[in-house]
Design an enzyme around this catalytic site. Structure first.
Site, PDB file in Angstrom:
ATOM      1  N   ASN A   8      22.642  36.430 -24.893  1.00 41.94           N
ATOM      2  CA  ASN A   8      21.838  35.389 -24.234  1.00 41.94           C
ATOM      3  C   ASN A   8      22.009  34.089 -25.015  1.00 41.94           C
ATOM      4  OD1 ASN A   8      19.919  33.813 -23.023  1.00 41.94           O
ATOM      5  ND2 ASN A   8      18.152  34.954 -23.811  1.00 41.94           N
ATOM      6  N   LYS A  10      20.991  31.213 -24.236  1.00 43.16           N
ATOM      7  CA  LYS A  10      19.880  30.263 -24.016  1.00 43.16           C
ATOM      8  C   LYS A  10      20.457  28.876 -23.676  1.00 43.16           C
ATOM      9  CE  LYS A  10      17.064  33.190 -26.873  1.00 43.16           C
ATOM     10  NZ  LYS A  10      15.841  33.361 -27.640  1.00 43.16           N
ATOM     11  N   HIS A  90      11.963  36.348 -19.113  1.00 39.14           N
ATOM     12  CA  HIS A  90      12.088  36.120 -20.562  1.00 39.14           C
ATOM     13  C   HIS A  90      10.830  35.423 -21.080  1.00 39.14           C
ATOM     14  CE1 HIS A  90      13.513  34.669 -24.416  1.00 39.14           C
ATOM     15  NE2 HIS A  90      14.477  35.563 -24.331  1.00 39.14           N
ATOM     16  N   GLU A  92      10.413  33.087 -23.054  1.00 36.40           N
ATOM     17  CA  GLU A  92      10.488  31.617 -23.070  1.00 36.40           C
ATOM     18  C   GLU A  92      10.217  31.045 -21.681  1.00 36.40           C
ATOM     19  OE1 GLU A  92      14.333  31.456 -24.898  1.00 36.40           O
ATOM     20  OE2 GLU A  92      13.471  32.170 -26.779  1.00 36.40           O
ATOM     21  N   GLU A 154      11.136  43.076 -25.683  1.00 35.88           N
ATOM     22  CA  GLU A 154      11.293  41.977 -26.630  1.00 35.88           C
ATOM     23  C   GLU A 154       9.917  41.543 -27.124  1.00 35.88           C
ATOM     24  OE1 GLU A 154      15.160  39.667 -26.200  1.00 35.88           O
ATOM     25  OE2 GLU A 154      13.832  38.859 -24.687  1.00 35.88           O
ATOM     26  N   GLY A 160      13.773  35.073 -32.033  1.00 34.63           N
ATOM     27  CA  GLY A 160      14.204  33.861 -32.725  1.00 34.63           C
ATOM     28  C   GLY A 160      13.488  33.614 -34.042  1.00 34.63           C
ATOM     29  N   SER A 191      15.568  39.070 -32.656  1.00 32.25           N
ATOM     30  CA  SER A 191      16.171  38.921 -33.998  1.00 32.25           C
ATOM     31  C   SER A 191      17.163  40.035 -34.343  1.00 32.25           C
ATOM     32  CB  SER A 191      15.078  38.824 -35.071  1.00 32.25           C
ATOM     33  OG  SER A 191      14.340  37.627 -34.903  1.00 32.25           O
TER      34      SER A 191
HETATM   35  P1  PGA Z   1      16.947  36.265 -30.663  1.00 34.06           P
HETATM   36  O1  PGA Z   1      16.658  36.131 -29.098  1.00 34.06           O
HETATM   37  O2  PGA Z   1      18.011  37.341 -30.795  1.00 34.06           O
HETATM   38  O3  PGA Z   1      17.431  34.917 -31.084  1.00 34.06           O
HETATM   39  O4  PGA Z   1      15.684  36.674 -31.304  1.00 34.06           O
HETATM   40  C1  PGA Z   1      16.559  37.238 -28.272  1.00 34.06           C
HETATM   41  C2  PGA Z   1      16.180  36.793 -26.894  1.00 34.06           C
HETATM   42  O5  PGA Z   1      15.364  35.888 -26.765  1.00 34.06           O
HETATM   43  O6  PGA Z   1      16.679  37.302 -25.887  1.00 34.06           O
END
Ligand code: PGA
Length: 229
Positions: A8, A10, A90, A92, A154, A160, A191
């Protein structure tokens, strides 16, 4: 069933040239023993036609196929351009774009109608975990769904942040998700890097990788761990 590894990206990178380079480098990684899905921003999807070893996903889609929805991209458009997967719900999108369970449900339905494979993200915030509400949150986020989804667990506080979830805690969530929604697969995200990928892949059938998928060398190392090579 080969492990499913989702990259991903982003809202990265910020140029067509950089995206092209990263797409080519991702294609070259050793990935025979797993199924890799690359989810770049919409504006770089047209660069993914060179991919043979890697499938393509989008990071979002609309709840309708066409019409007066300024700024939206529909699941029908994605399918027509050769996209196979879409990430929905997601955290976000839930927190920064106010997507609630109802909107996410409409998006999932429309994506499935168009033949896209849906990766539905679920997970609790840190506050919800501290208050012992994790199970309720997962129940609520999965309430309207049935077995034809890939669910990504998640935990929001692990995304992140560099604070990956303890594998035992993650496994408990996986078992609950399987009980509630009977999904096609449950994958872990939050992460993930090459040092912890092995801890999750033993109990999840895939990984959703954010930050570490932008570093193609690190992403290659994750793929190696997953494939046991
Ligand atoms: P990250 O993001 O690996 O940077 O923690 C995972 C995600 O948001 O899908």
């Amino acid at each position: 069933m080969k492990p499913l590894i989702i990259a991903n990206w982003k809202m990265n990178p910020t140029s067509q040239d950089e995206a092209e380079r990263m797409i080519i480098e991702t294609e070259r990684l050793e990935s025979e023993g797993c199924e890799v899905v690359l989810c770049p921003p919409f504006v770089f999807l047209n660069k993914t036609t060179i991919l043979k070893n890697v499938k393509v996903g989008a990071q979002n889609c609309s709840f309708d196929d066409a019409g007066p929805f300024t700024g939206e991209i529909s699941p029908k458009m994605l399918k027509e351009m050769g996209v196979d997967y879409v990430i929905l719900g997601h955290s976000e999108r839930r927190s920064s774009f106010n997507e609630d369970d109802d909107i996410i449900h409409r998006k999932v339905k429309q994506a499935l109608r168009n033949g896209l494979s849906v990766i539905l993200c679920v997970g609790e915030t840190e506050k919800e975990r501290e208050e012992g509400k994790t199970d309720n949150v997962l129940q609520r986020q999965l309430a309207k769904f049935n077995s034809n989804l890939i669910v990504a667990y998640e935990p929001v506080w692990a995304i992140g942040s560099g604070r990956s979830c303890d594998p035992k805690t993650a496994e408990k969530a996986r078992l609950l998700i399987e009980k509630i929604a009977k999904p096609k697969r449950v994958i872990y995200g939050g992460s993930v890097n090459s040092s912890n990928a092995g801890d999750y892949i033993s109990s999840f059938s895939g990984l959703l990788v954010g930050g570490s998928s932008l570093d193609i060398i690190e992403f290659g190392k994750i793929l190696k761990v997953v494939q046991g090579v």
